[in-house]
Design a protein around this motif. Structure first.
Motif, PDB file in Angstrom:
ATOM      1  N   VAL A   1      -4.760 -13.321 -11.948  1.00  0.00           N
ATOM      2  CA  VAL A   1      -4.743 -11.994 -11.572  1.00  0.00           C
ATOM      3  C   VAL A   1      -3.357 -11.732 -10.804  1.00  0.00           C
ATOM      4  CG1 VAL A   1      -5.745 -10.541  -9.933  1.00  0.00           C
ATOM      5  CG2 VAL A   1      -7.227 -12.450 -10.589  1.00  0.00           C
ATOM      6  N   VAL A   2      -2.897 -10.354 -11.583  1.00  0.00           N
ATOM      7  CA  VAL A   2      -1.576  -9.799 -10.896  1.00  0.00           C
ATOM      8  C   VAL A   2      -1.771  -8.567 -10.521  1.00  0.00           C
ATOM      9  CG1 VAL A   2      -0.178 -11.441 -12.371  1.00  0.00           C
ATOM     10  CG2 VAL A   2      -0.988  -9.307 -13.328  1.00  0.00           C
ATOM     11  N   PRO A   3      -0.740  -7.852  -9.749  1.00  0.00           N
ATOM     12  CA  PRO A   3      -0.984  -6.534  -9.366  1.00  0.00           C
ATOM     13  C   PRO A   3      -1.028  -5.623 -10.283  1.00  0.00           C
ATOM     14  CG  PRO A   3       0.634  -7.870  -7.885  1.00  0.00           C
ATOM     15  CD  PRO A   3       0.257  -8.506  -9.033  1.00  0.00           C
ATOM     16  N   TYR A   4      -1.985  -4.814 -10.219  1.00  0.00           N
ATOM     17  CA  TYR A   4      -1.981  -3.413 -11.355  1.00  0.00           C
ATOM     18  C   TYR A   4      -0.716  -2.744 -11.298  1.00  0.00           C
ATOM     19  CZ  TYR A   4      -3.835   0.099 -14.567  1.00  0.00           C
ATOM     20  OH  TYR A   4      -4.458   1.037 -15.542  1.00  0.00           O
ATOM     21  N   GLY A   5      -0.323  -2.480 -12.372  1.00  0.00           N
ATOM     22  CA  GLY A   5       1.110  -1.741 -12.862  1.00  0.00           C
ATOM     23  C   GLY A   5       2.476  -2.437 -12.330  1.00  0.00           C
TER      24      GLY A   5
END
Length: 404
Positions: A174-178
């Motif tokens: 999971v990574v930050p959106y954007g």
């Protein structure tokens, strides 16, 4: 009161008495609907500004879709995929052409489409990319909403959706959106796909920064990773284009589709990709008893034909501009921010004024139905058949709620 129906309070109590409380619906009991309007058991009408979370893009009981369903009901509803039926080829061909892809795999629900996409990406990774057996991983984004199966909630960052449903399925990063840099750094030699919503609907209609989706496309191509676009909410006309990705000039390797594909009549979902991706599946490796059934195909083919005219995409773009102009004028008057594209908007209400739930209840009393998400955010997603006057009505009722 509509004859033979319980009045609203009694009907709400009955629903709460006999139903597991996995939803917290507004206290309204719908009995009938047409176009963009709903009627409750007491005969009161409401403007639908949720459209079944985009499942009703073409409104309630669109005549062409109802006609297709009635015609098919009189002939054949289910064979299972053990046989080929006469509606199957037309649906798959016309949807593949709409998507610009070689192949389509029909399923039923959006979550099933996502699960299918995950399985296909993993198999592609092992058979085509040469990923280490059992080590495939998929990069996803914070704030995602792809469904509620055990695998999907394993990579959710929403604790309401995730908590107490473990043990969780591994294989997701999971990574930050954007954040393109974070996404790029998360890709390793065993990454088979990046799975993203082009616009995050459940998170509050969050539009990514300019250049993000093209950047994801470029990185996926460079690193030999599939770009999977979950267009279950954002696709099929909602944002003013057939697919939200198109507005960024991006073509993913795989589309995940659902909701509006069933025309608000039957659950229909699908995965669309080229033969080099979906072609990894062989008989017996994936399936569904109801996926691609005759009734679903008849309705969904008519949905594809409605979209092929471009009428609904144009309506969404033109009327969406009117909607956004109206609600943007309320920023600073009870609204903190507005986001979205086409006939899709996320409205952040000043939490000092009221919660999103309170705003939904007050709108309901004024004849407009919308739903809250994440505390003080309201989502607006009216059917694409809504008129300019009806949009103005919805904005006026929202202004009245904010003014107290």
């Amino acid at each position: 009161m509509i004859e033979g129906k319980l009045r609203t309070p009694e009907a709400v109590r009955d629903a709460e008495r006999w139903t597991a409380h996995n939803y917290h619906p507004l206290p309204v009991v719908i009995s009938s609907a047409e176009g963009a309007w709903l009627t409750d058991v007491d005969g009161r009408r409401y403007l639908d500004c949720l459209a079944g979370y985009s499942a009703l893009n073409f409104g309630h009981r669109h005549p062409a879709l109802i006609r297709a369903a009635h015609n098919q009901l009189d002939k054949l509803t289910l064979t299972s995929r053990a046989f080929v039926h006469d509606q199957f080829a037309d649906f798959c061909r016309e949807l593949a052409q709409l998507c610009g892809k070689d192949l389509v795999l029909p399923m039923n629900t959006g979550a099933e489409a996502v699960e299918t996409g995950i399985k296909v990406a993993r198999k592609w990774g092992y058979q085509v990319k040469g990923v280490t057996p059992g080590q495939a991983n998929i990069v996803v984004a914070e704030g995602n909403f792809h469904g509620r199966t055990t695998t999907i909630v394993s990579f959710s960052t929403d604790e309401d959706a995730r908590a107490d449903f473990g043990p969780y399925t591994p294989g997701f990063t999971v990574v930050p959106y954007g954040d393109l840099a974070a996404l790029t750094d998360a890709i390793d030699e065993n990454t088979v796909a990046v799975l993203l919503e082009p616009i995050q609907g459940e998170q509050g209609v969050v539009v990514p920064p300019e250049g993000y989706l093209p950047g994801v496309r470029r990185v996926c191509t460079e690193r030999n990773v599939l770009f999977i676009a979950d267009e279950i909410q954002s696709g099929l006309g909602r944002t003013g284009a057939t697919f939200a990705c198109q507005q960024e000039g991006v073509v993913p390797d795989m589309y995940l589709l659902g909701k509006a594909l069933g025309g608000g009549i039957v659950p229909v979902s699908a995965v669309a990709a080229d033969a080099g991706v979906l072609g990894v599946l062989k008989p017996g490796q994936h399936g569904s008893t109801f996926g691609g059934n005759p009734l679903a195909c008849a309705v969904a083919t008519e949905v594809v034909r409605l979209l092929a005219t471009g009428e609904f995409q144009r309506r969404s773009a033109e009327l969406g501009a009117r909607l956004h102009a109206g609600i943007q004028s309320l920023v600073g008057k009870g609204l903190l921010a507005v986001r979205g594209r086409g006939l899709w908007a996320g409205l952040d209400i000043d939490p000092a004024l009221m919660s999103g739930r309170e705003a939904g209840e007050r709108l309901m009393k004024r004849g407009v139905l919308a739903k809250d998400t994440h505390g003080s955010t309201i989502r607006l997603a009216p059917p694409l058949v809504i008129t300019a006057d009806e949009i103005d009505y919805a904005v006026a009722q929202l202004a009245g709620v904010l003014a107290g």
